[in-house]
Design a protein around this motif. Structure first.
Motif, PDB file in Angstrom:
ATOM      1  N   UNK A  75       0.846  -1.155   0.081  1.00  0.00           N
ATOM      2  CA  UNK A  75       0.041   0.051   0.089  1.00  0.00           C
ATOM      3  C   UNK A  75       1.022   1.093  -0.059  1.00  0.00           C
ATOM      4  N   UNK A  76       1.808   1.369   0.604  1.00  0.00           N
ATOM      5  CA  UNK A  76       2.912   2.330   0.714  1.00  0.00           C
ATOM      6  C   UNK A  76       3.983   2.242  -0.442  1.00  0.00           C
ATOM      7  N   UNK A  77       4.006   1.300  -1.239  1.00  0.00           N
ATOM      8  CA  UNK A  77       5.046   1.257  -2.170  1.00  0.00           C
ATOM      9  C   UNK A  77       6.389   0.680  -2.011  1.00  0.00           C
ATOM     10  N   UNK A  78       6.538  -0.090  -0.701  1.00  0.00           N
ATOM     11  CA  UNK A  78       7.862  -0.358  -0.170  1.00  0.00           C
ATOM     12  C   UNK A  78       8.006  -1.796  -0.107  1.00  0.00           C
ATOM     13  N   UNK A  79       7.171  -2.697  -0.793  1.00  0.00           N
ATOM     14  CA  UNK A  79       7.198  -4.118  -0.575  1.00  0.00           C
ATOM     15  C   UNK A  79       8.622  -4.702  -1.012  1.00  0.00           C
ATOM     16  N   UNK A  80       9.245  -3.939  -2.062  1.00  0.00           N
ATOM     17  CA  UNK A  80      10.388  -4.377  -2.483  1.00  0.00           C
ATOM     18  C   UNK A  80      11.551  -4.174  -1.311  1.00  0.00           C
ATOM     19  N   UNK A  81      11.367  -3.234  -0.563  1.00  0.00           N
ATOM     20  CA  UNK A  81      12.442  -2.943   0.587  1.00  0.00           C
ATOM     21  C   UNK A  81      12.156  -3.666   1.952  1.00  0.00           C
ATOM     22  N   UNK A  82      11.311  -4.837   1.906  1.00  0.00           N
ATOM     23  CA  UNK A  82      10.771  -5.513   3.059  1.00  0.00           C
ATOM     24  C   UNK A  82      12.248  -5.869   3.831  1.00  0.00           C
ATOM     25  N   UNK A  83      13.190  -6.406   3.347  1.00  0.00           N
ATOM     26  CA  UNK A  83      14.315  -7.170   3.924  1.00  0.00           C
ATOM     27  C   UNK A  83      15.453  -6.319   4.123  1.00  0.00           C
ATOM     28  N   UNK A  84      15.408  -4.846   3.652  1.00  0.00           N
ATOM     29  CA  UNK A  84      16.375  -3.936   3.634  1.00  0.00           C
ATOM     30  C   UNK A  84      16.478  -3.237   5.305  1.00  0.00           C
ATOM     31  N   UNK A  85      17.390  -3.059   5.790  1.00  0.00           N
ATOM     32  CA  UNK A  85      17.437  -2.251   7.066  1.00  0.00           C
ATOM     33  C   UNK A  85      16.790  -0.767   6.970  1.00  0.00           C
ATOM     34  N   UNK A  86      15.951  -0.611   7.834  1.00  0.00           N
ATOM     35  CA  UNK A  86      15.417   0.847   7.861  1.00  0.00           C
ATOM     36  C   UNK A  86      16.239   1.790   7.857  1.00  0.00           C
ATOM     37  N   UNK A  87      17.422   1.726   8.509  1.00  0.00           N
ATOM     38  CA  UNK A  87      18.668   2.837   8.292  1.00  0.00           C
ATOM     39  C   UNK A  87      18.993   3.184   7.051  1.00  0.00           C
ATOM     40  N   UNK A  88      18.488   2.364   5.996  1.00  0.00           N
ATOM     41  CA  UNK A  88      19.158   2.722   4.552  1.00  0.00           C
ATOM     42  C   UNK A  88      18.012   3.378   3.713  1.00  0.00           C
ATOM     43  N   UNK A  89      16.752   3.562   4.324  1.00  0.00           N
ATOM     44  CA  UNK A  89      15.907   4.195   3.879  1.00  0.00           C
ATOM     45  C   UNK A  89      15.959   5.763   3.844  1.00  0.00           C
ATOM     46  N   UNK A  90      15.458   6.448   2.706  1.00  0.00           N
ATOM     47  CA  UNK A  90      15.253   7.962   2.883  1.00  0.00           C
ATOM     48  C   UNK A  90      14.355   8.449   4.061  1.00  0.00           C
ATOM     49  N   UNK A  91      14.483   9.635   4.459  1.00  0.00           N
ATOM     50  CA  UNK A  91      13.336  10.093   5.569  1.00  0.00           C
ATOM     51  C   UNK A  91      12.131   9.955   5.036  1.00  0.00           C
ATOM     52  N   UNK A  92      11.697   9.900   3.865  1.00  0.00           N
ATOM     53  CA  UNK A  92      10.274   9.845   3.216  1.00  0.00           C
ATOM     54  C   UNK A  92       9.884   8.462   3.319  1.00  0.00           C
ATOM     55  N   UNK A  93      10.915   7.599   2.921  1.00  0.00           N
ATOM     56  CA  UNK A  93      10.713   6.149   3.170  1.00  0.00           C
ATOM     57  C   UNK A  93      10.445   5.626   4.591  1.00  0.00           C
ATOM     58  N   UNK A  94      11.114   6.183   5.438  1.00  0.00           N
ATOM     59  CA  UNK A  94      11.066   5.689   6.737  1.00  0.00           C
ATOM     60  C   UNK A  94       9.672   6.190   7.280  1.00  0.00           C
ATOM     61  N   UNK A  95       9.246   7.323   6.825  1.00  0.00           N
ATOM     62  CA  UNK A  95       7.896   7.592   7.433  1.00  0.00           C
ATOM     63  C   UNK A  95       6.705   6.965   6.702  1.00  0.00           C
ATOM     64  N   UNK A  96       6.913   6.481   5.323  1.00  0.00           N
ATOM     65  CA  UNK A  96       6.165   5.434   4.885  1.00  0.00           C
ATOM     66  C   UNK A  96       6.116   4.228   5.591  1.00  0.00           C
TER      67      UNK A  96
END
Length: 259
Positions: free
Chosen positions: A125-146
């Motif tokens: 729903x938030x467009x981040x399924x492809x990042x499911x296994x990635x460390x949250x620390x590697x995301x941008x600020x917007x992606x962390x909020x998502x």
């Protein structure tokens, strides 16, 4: 039955009145935006709804139950003001979102297929399924909020409460927020959100509530901008048209927390 009812609510901090005589009603399926300048009391309003800030006077009712007796917290998903979802936490995106299932299943029950499905659906729903296994620390600020919004959605709440969900995030994340909220609302969910600017969320809003100096100054359709705020290129929500006499300006800022 109303989802949220606030009656004659008042809140004070250290003897200073922050909210005064607030009345608010949120119906099932409504998308309600709480607007106001920094320090107006809009974030305090939703925190008082959640019981995070005690009332000095008045009452809050959730799903027909007085807040003090309300226990079905799994029905409410909360996304606080922007924070680093991975600040010092060595967790993956999937693990953070899965934590949103705890209120639904309980701490001591192991996760199951329904939990995994809810996590994947929320990330889709938030467009981040492809990042499911990635460390949250590697995301941008917007992606962390998502990710935080996905965590709230994973609990399958009936009411979603968001405090400045799009403040300081990129346009792509704002569009993803709007699409996720649209799907949640179309499925019958109720939304309360605090915002400085609505951006792509504006078409979803059923009712805008403008808080000014701790009181509700306006309630109705999203106010039209007026004066120089209506000029081309000025796309922030400034509720002047209906409440000009109150001199309210809802202007974005990422340097100061909203209250």
């Amino acid at each position: 039955m109303s989802v949220v009812t606030v009656s004659h609510a008042a809140v004070s901090y250290a003897g200073r009145a922050v909210l005064q005589d607030i009345d608010l009603d949120v119906q099932p399926g409504q998308v309600v935006a709480i607007l106001g300048a920094n320090g107006s009391g809009k974030s305090t309003l939703i925190r008082s709804v959640l019981g995070l800030v005690p009332l000095e006077a008045g009452t809050v009712t959730l799903f027909g139950t007085p807040q003090r007796r309300f226990r079905q917290w799994a029905r409410i998903g909360y996304v606080p003001q922007r924070m680093g979802a991975g600040s010092g936490v060595p967790a993956t995106v999937g693990e953070v979102v899965a934590s949103g299932r705890l209120a639904r299943r309980g701490i001591f029950r192991p996760s199951g297929a329904a939990d995994r499905e809810a996590v994947r659906t929320a990330l889709t729903d938030v467009g981040l399924l492809d990042r499911i296994a990635d460390p949250v620390s590697t995301l941008s600020g917007g992606q962390q909020q998502r990710t935080l919004i996905a965590r709230a959605l994973a609990g399958r709440p009936d009411l979603l409460i968001l405090d400045e969900p799009t403040a300081g995030v990129d346009a792509a994340s704002q569009d993803a927020f709007a699409e996720a909220l649209r799907r949640f609302a179309q499925a019958g969910g109720t939304i309360m959100l605090v915002a400085h600017e609505l951006g792509p969320i504006e078409p979803l809003i059923d009712k805008a509530v403008v808080v000014h100096h701790g009181r509700i100054a306006y309630e109705g359709a999203v106010p039209e901008p007026a004066g120089h705020h209506a000029e081309p290129g000025h796309d922030h929500v400034h509720p002047h048209a209906e409440a000009e006499r109150a001199r309210i300006c809802v202007a974005p800022t990422d340097r100061m927390p909203a209250n």
